[in-house]
Design a protein around this motif. Structure first.
Motif, short mmCIF file in Angstrom:
data_model
loop_
_atom_site.label_atom_id
_atom_site.label_comp_id
_atom_site.label_asym_id
_atom_site.label_seq_id
_atom_site.Cartn_x
_atom_site.Cartn_y
_atom_site.Cartn_z
N GLU A 55 -31.17 3.48 -20.69
CA GLU A 55 -32.37 3.27 -21.31
C GLU A 55 -33.83 3.92 -20.53
N VAL A 56 -33.36 4.19 -19.20
CA VAL A 56 -34.67 4.60 -18.40
C VAL A 56 -34.81 6.25 -18.68
N MET A 57 -33.76 6.77 -19.31
CA MET A 57 -33.82 8.13 -19.85
C MET A 57 -34.62 9.30 -19.02
N VAL A 58 -34.51 8.97 -17.67
CA VAL A 58 -34.82 10.17 -16.86
C VAL A 58 -33.92 11.12 -16.31
N THR A 59 -32.92 10.88 -16.58
CA THR A 59 -31.74 11.96 -15.93
C THR A 59 -31.10 12.53 -17.05
N ALA A 131 -34.34 14.73 -16.84
CA ALA A 131 -34.17 14.71 -18.40
C ALA A 131 -35.06 15.81 -18.94
N THR A 132 -34.98 16.54 -20.11
CA THR A 132 -35.74 17.41 -20.58
C THR A 132 -36.41 16.76 -21.85
N SER A 133 -35.95 16.02 -22.44
CA SER A 133 -36.39 15.16 -23.50
C SER A 133 -36.83 14.03 -23.65
N TYR A 134 -37.81 13.57 -22.71
CA TYR A 134 -38.29 12.37 -22.47
C TYR A 134 -39.75 12.48 -22.09
N GLY A 135 -40.91 12.33 -23.04
CA GLY A 135 -42.11 12.49 -23.07
C GLY A 135 -42.87 13.82 -22.62
N TYR A 144 -39.24 9.58 -13.24
CA TYR A 144 -38.16 10.26 -12.53
C TYR A 144 -38.47 9.77 -11.04
N HIS A 145 -39.68 10.11 -10.50
CA HIS A 145 -39.85 9.81 -9.05
C HIS A 145 -40.14 8.15 -8.67
N ASP A 146 -40.37 7.44 -9.68
CA ASP A 146 -40.30 6.19 -9.42
C ASP A 146 -39.10 5.57 -9.46
N ALA A 147 -38.17 6.22 -10.36
CA ALA A 147 -36.84 5.60 -10.39
C ALA A 147 -35.99 5.75 -9.04
N ARG A 148 -36.33 7.07 -8.70
CA ARG A 148 -35.47 7.69 -7.46
C ARG A 148 -35.74 6.96 -6.23
N TRP A 149 -36.83 6.83 -6.08
CA TRP A 149 -37.50 6.72 -4.69
C TRP A 149 -37.94 5.20 -4.57
#
Length: 228
Positions: A55-59, A131-135, A144-149
């Motif tokens: 559900e984070v949908m960043v990948t 991801a290419t289809s999120y906001g 993405y940055h927040d999740a990864r780091w």
């Protein structure tokens, strides 16, 4: 190049390629099940971790690596049976052949698998596409940055799958070291395999921290691997 595997190494190698083929499709079901069951997580916790990561949908998927995992899996399933009648003389039971690109991709896949089992969940976001289809681009890249780091929105998934790390209170950047007794055996064996493969192609040195009781993979024409 031919590489010889013990039966334990071979079975894990096949399993990893099966799990990671699904993973590179941006589907977290197989890796959540693998990690959670390895560390004794409850079924409900595994399902919740899957939901959180999804559900984070960043990948996004990585078709090239998904295809590579499939190709390597096919090669592994076509392995030559080399079981010796006198096992003490030859512990190797399977021989797999693929090209240099395939073996190096296999090593990368083993590395990601091993690191995820270590608790290095940041590697998930390093290994998958964005991801290419999120906001908007700005929102998507920040998430993405927040999740990864920082593990923002996803650290709970790791705590559900590896409750032992949660008990240690190590934070997002903490994980099991390769020689830690709490680290899953499959992570250690995967590490040993990838080190030998990379050395065979000049992508690593000849020293490997010995963390399992299995002999090193036997690569065609490769010698001089030193256990630490």
């Amino acid at each position: 190049m031919f590489i010889q595997f013990t039966e334990k190494q071979y079975k894990l190698f096949v399993r990893i390629m099966q799990v990671m083929q699904v993973f590179y499709g941006n589907d977290f079901s197989s890796i959540c099940k693998e990690v959670g069951e390895t560390y004794g997580a409850k079924k409900a916790d595994i399902e919740n971790a899957y939901t959180i990561l999804t559900e984070v949908m960043v990948t996004g998927p990585v078709p090239t690596m998904q295809k590579a995992a499939r190709k390597i899996l096919d090669a592994a399933l076509s392995a030559v049976d080399i079981k010796s009648e006198v096992k003490d003389e030859n512990p190797y039971t399977r021989l797999i052949e693929t090209d240099e690109a395939g073996w190096l991709q296999a090593a990368d896949i083993l590395d990601v698998y091993s690191r995820i089992l270590m608790g290095q969940f940041g590697i998930i976001y390093e290994s998958l596409d964005i991801a290419t289809s999120y906001g908007s681009d700005e929102i998507r890249l920040q998430a993405y940055h927040d999740a990864r780091w920082g593990g923002v929105g996803v650290i709970e998934a790791r705590e559900l799958l590896i409750p032992q790390l949660k008990a240690l209170r190590v934070g997002w950047n903490g994980n099991f070291g390769i020689s830690n007794p709490g680290l899953a055996y499959n992570s250690k064996l995967s590490y040993e395999m990838l080190k030998v493969i990379r050395y065979a192609y000049g992508k690593g040195d000849n020293t490997v921290l010995k963390v399992t009781g299995e002999p090193f993979l036997r690569a065609q024409g490769v010698a001089g691997i030193r256990a630490l």
